[in-house]
Design a protein around this motif. Sequence first.
Motif, PDB file in Angstrom:
ATOM      1  N   MET A   1     -23.869  37.777 -25.694  1.00 26.50           N
ATOM      2  CA  MET A   1     -22.857  38.487 -24.927  1.00 26.50           C
ATOM      3  C   MET A   1     -22.375  39.682 -25.738  1.00 26.50           C
ATOM      4  O   MET A   1     -22.109  39.578 -26.925  1.00 26.50           O
ATOM      5  CB  MET A   1     -21.700  37.545 -24.595  1.00 26.50           C
ATOM      6  N   ASP A   2     -22.239  40.817 -25.069  1.00 24.69           N
ATOM      7  CA  ASP A   2     -21.780  42.031 -25.731  1.00 24.69           C
ATOM      8  C   ASP A   2     -20.286  41.954 -26.024  1.00 24.69           C
ATOM      9  O   ASP A   2     -19.536  41.298 -25.309  1.00 24.69           O
ATOM     10  CB  ASP A   2     -22.049  43.256 -24.852  1.00 24.69           C
ATOM     11  N   ALA A   3     -19.880  42.654 -27.067  1.00 28.04           N
ATOM     12  CA  ALA A   3     -18.457  42.727 -27.398  1.00 28.04           C
ATOM     13  C   ALA A   3     -17.732  43.527 -26.315  1.00 28.04           C
ATOM     14  O   ALA A   3     -18.297  44.449 -25.737  1.00 28.04           O
ATOM     15  CB  ALA A   3     -18.285  43.396 -28.753  1.00 28.04           C
ATOM     16  N   PRO A   4     -16.485  43.169 -26.031  1.00 35.60           N
ATOM     17  CA  PRO A   4     -15.726  43.922 -25.022  1.00 35.60           C
ATOM     18  C   PRO A   4     -15.600  45.390 -25.414  1.00 35.60           C
ATOM     19  O   PRO A   4     -15.458  45.727 -26.589  1.00 35.60           O
ATOM     20  CB  PRO A   4     -14.356  43.257 -25.018  1.00 35.60           C
ATOM     21  N   GLN A   5     -15.664  46.247 -24.420  1.00 33.94           N
ATOM     22  CA  GLN A   5     -15.450  47.675 -24.633  1.00 33.94           C
ATOM     23  C   GLN A   5     -14.129  48.065 -24.016  1.00 33.94           C
ATOM     24  O   GLN A   5     -13.658  47.428 -23.077  1.00 33.94           O
ATOM     25  CB  GLN A   5     -16.578  48.484 -23.999  1.00 33.94           C
ATOM     26  N   GLN A   6     -13.543  49.110 -24.537  1.00 31.39           N
ATOM     27  CA  GLN A   6     -12.259  49.555 -24.018  1.00 31.39           C
ATOM     28  C   GLN A   6     -12.439  50.836 -23.225  1.00 31.39           C
ATOM     29  O   GLN A   6     -13.187  51.724 -23.628  1.00 31.39           O
ATOM     30  CB  GLN A   6     -11.277  49.798 -25.153  1.00 31.39           C
ATOM     31  N   ILE A   7     -11.739  50.905 -22.087  1.00 34.07           N
ATOM     32  CA  ILE A   7     -11.643  52.135 -21.313  1.00 34.07           C
ATOM     33  C   ILE A   7     -10.181  52.314 -20.943  1.00 34.07           C
ATOM     34  O   ILE A   7      -9.392  51.373 -21.013  1.00 34.07           O
ATOM     35  CB  ILE A   7     -12.532  52.123 -20.047  1.00 34.07           C
ATOM     36  N   ALA A   8      -9.826  53.508 -20.545  1.00 31.19           N
ATOM     37  CA  ALA A   8      -8.454  53.777 -20.131  1.00 31.19           C
ATOM     38  C   ALA A   8      -8.144  53.008 -18.850  1.00 31.19           C
ATOM     39  O   ALA A   8      -8.981  52.935 -17.947  1.00 31.19           O
ATOM     40  CB  ALA A   8      -8.246  55.268 -19.905  1.00 31.19           C
ATOM     41  N   LEU A   9      -6.961  52.436 -18.768  1.00 29.18           N
ATOM     42  CA  LEU A   9      -6.568  51.679 -17.593  1.00 29.18           C
ATOM     43  C   LEU A   9      -6.610  52.559 -16.336  1.00 29.18           C
ATOM     44  O   LEU A   9      -6.938  52.097 -15.254  1.00 29.18           O
ATOM     45  CB  LEU A   9      -5.177  51.078 -17.790  1.00 29.18           C
ATOM     46  N   ASP A  10      -6.313  53.835 -16.501  1.00 27.99           N
ATOM     47  CA  ASP A  10      -6.367  54.758 -15.361  1.00 27.99           C
ATOM     48  C   ASP A  10      -7.780  54.917 -14.808  1.00 27.99           C
ATOM     49  O   ASP A  10      -7.948  55.370 -13.680  1.00 27.99           O
ATOM     50  CB  ASP A  10      -5.823  56.123 -15.750  1.00 27.99           C
ATOM     51  N   ASP A  11      -8.798  54.561 -15.591  1.00 25.94           N
ATOM     52  CA  ASP A  11     -10.191  54.664 -15.144  1.00 25.94           C
ATOM     53  C   ASP A  11     -10.668  53.422 -14.394  1.00 25.94           C
ATOM     54  O   ASP A  11     -11.773  53.408 -13.860  1.00 25.94           O
ATOM     55  CB  ASP A  11     -11.118  54.928 -16.330  1.00 25.94           C
ATOM     56  N   VAL A  12      -9.837  52.375 -14.365  1.00 22.33           N
ATOM     57  CA  VAL A  12     -10.204  51.154 -13.655  1.00 22.33           C
ATOM     58  C   VAL A  12      -9.919  51.342 -12.163  1.00 22.33           C
ATOM     59  O   VAL A  12      -8.845  51.784 -11.773  1.00 22.33           O
ATOM     60  CB  VAL A  12      -9.415  49.931 -14.184  1.00 22.33           C
ATOM     61  N   VAL A  13     -10.915  51.027 -11.339  1.00 22.29           N
ATOM     62  CA  VAL A  13     -10.801  51.192  -9.894  1.00 22.29           C
ATOM     63  C   VAL A  13     -10.353  49.864  -9.284  1.00 22.29           C
ATOM     64  O   VAL A  13     -11.003  48.840  -9.477  1.00 22.29           O
ATOM     65  CB  VAL A  13     -12.157  51.620  -9.288  1.00 22.29           C
ATOM     66  N   LEU A  14      -9.223  49.899  -8.576  1.00 18.69           N
ATOM     67  CA  LEU A  14      -8.705  48.707  -7.903  1.00 18.69           C
ATOM     68  C   LEU A  14      -9.118  48.772  -6.443  1.00 18.69           C
ATOM     69  O   LEU A  14      -8.750  49.700  -5.732  1.00 18.69           O
ATOM     70  CB  LEU A  14      -7.178  48.649  -8.009  1.00 18.69           C
ATOM     71  N   ARG A  15      -9.901  47.789  -6.008  1.00 19.24           N
ATOM     72  CA  ARG A  15     -10.368  47.749  -4.623  1.00 19.24           C
ATOM     73  C   ARG A  15      -9.844  46.500  -3.939  1.00 19.24           C
ATOM     74  O   ARG A  15     -10.216  45.388  -4.291  1.00 19.24           O
ATOM     75  CB  ARG A  15     -11.893  47.758  -4.583  1.00 19.24           C
ATOM     76  N   GLU A  16      -8.978  46.697  -2.951  1.00 20.25           N
ATOM     77  CA  GLU A  16      -8.389  45.571  -2.240  1.00 20.25           C
ATOM     78  C   GLU A  16      -9.453  44.763  -1.501  1.00 20.25           C
ATOM     79  O   GLU A  16      -9.320  43.552  -1.341  1.00 20.25           O
ATOM     80  CB  GLU A  16      -7.316  46.042  -1.280  1.00 20.25           C
ATOM     81  N   ASP A  17     -10.550  45.405  -1.087  1.00 21.43           N
ATOM     82  CA  ASP A  17     -11.590  44.655  -0.382  1.00 21.43           C
ATOM     83  C   ASP A  17     -12.343  43.709  -1.312  1.00 21.43           C
ATOM     84  O   ASP A  17     -12.979  42.772  -0.863  1.00 21.43           O
ATOM     85  CB  ASP A  17     -12.563  45.590   0.339  1.00 21.43           C
ATOM     86  N   LEU A  18     -12.247  43.925  -2.627  1.00 22.61           N
ATOM     87  CA  LEU A  18     -12.861  43.007  -3.594  1.00 22.61           C
ATOM     88  C   LEU A  18     -11.905  41.884  -3.974  1.00 22.61           C
ATOM     89  O   LEU A  18     -12.331  40.824  -4.392  1.00 22.61           O
ATOM     90  CB  LEU A  18     -13.304  43.754  -4.856  1.00 22.61           C
ATOM     91  N   ASP A  19     -10.609  42.129  -3.872  1.00 22.97           N
ATOM     92  CA  ASP A  19      -9.609  41.113  -4.192  1.00 22.97           C
ATOM     93  C   ASP A  19      -8.403  41.305  -3.287  1.00 22.97           C
ATOM     94  O   ASP A  19      -7.593  42.200  -3.522  1.00 22.97           O
ATOM     95  CB  ASP A  19      -9.185  41.200  -5.652  1.00 22.97           C
ATOM     96  N   PRO A  20      -8.278  40.512  -2.244  1.00 21.46           N
ATOM     97  CA  PRO A  20      -7.186  40.701  -1.292  1.00 21.46           C
ATOM     98  C   PRO A  20      -5.794  40.531  -1.898  1.00 21.46           C
ATOM     99  O   PRO A  20      -4.805  40.949  -1.307  1.00 21.46           O
ATOM    100  CB  PRO A  20      -7.453  39.645  -0.219  1.00 21.46           C
TER     101      PRO A  20
END
Length: 60
Positions: A1-20
Amino acid sequence: MDAPQQIALDDVVLREDLDPRLGQRDDDLIAQYADIFDALPPIEINQKNELIDGWLRGRD
């Protein structure tokens, strides 16, 4: 398993259709998570930076 990588929280896409639950807010649960934030696993995103697990940890 790869080590976790960090990205800016603003770059995370929140999709309601993936998680109601994205349209809901549980302030009590968020407060509980805040108390143990450092012990929680990182949020998970897919290759398109779409959130797939950990949405409460990525919210204000």
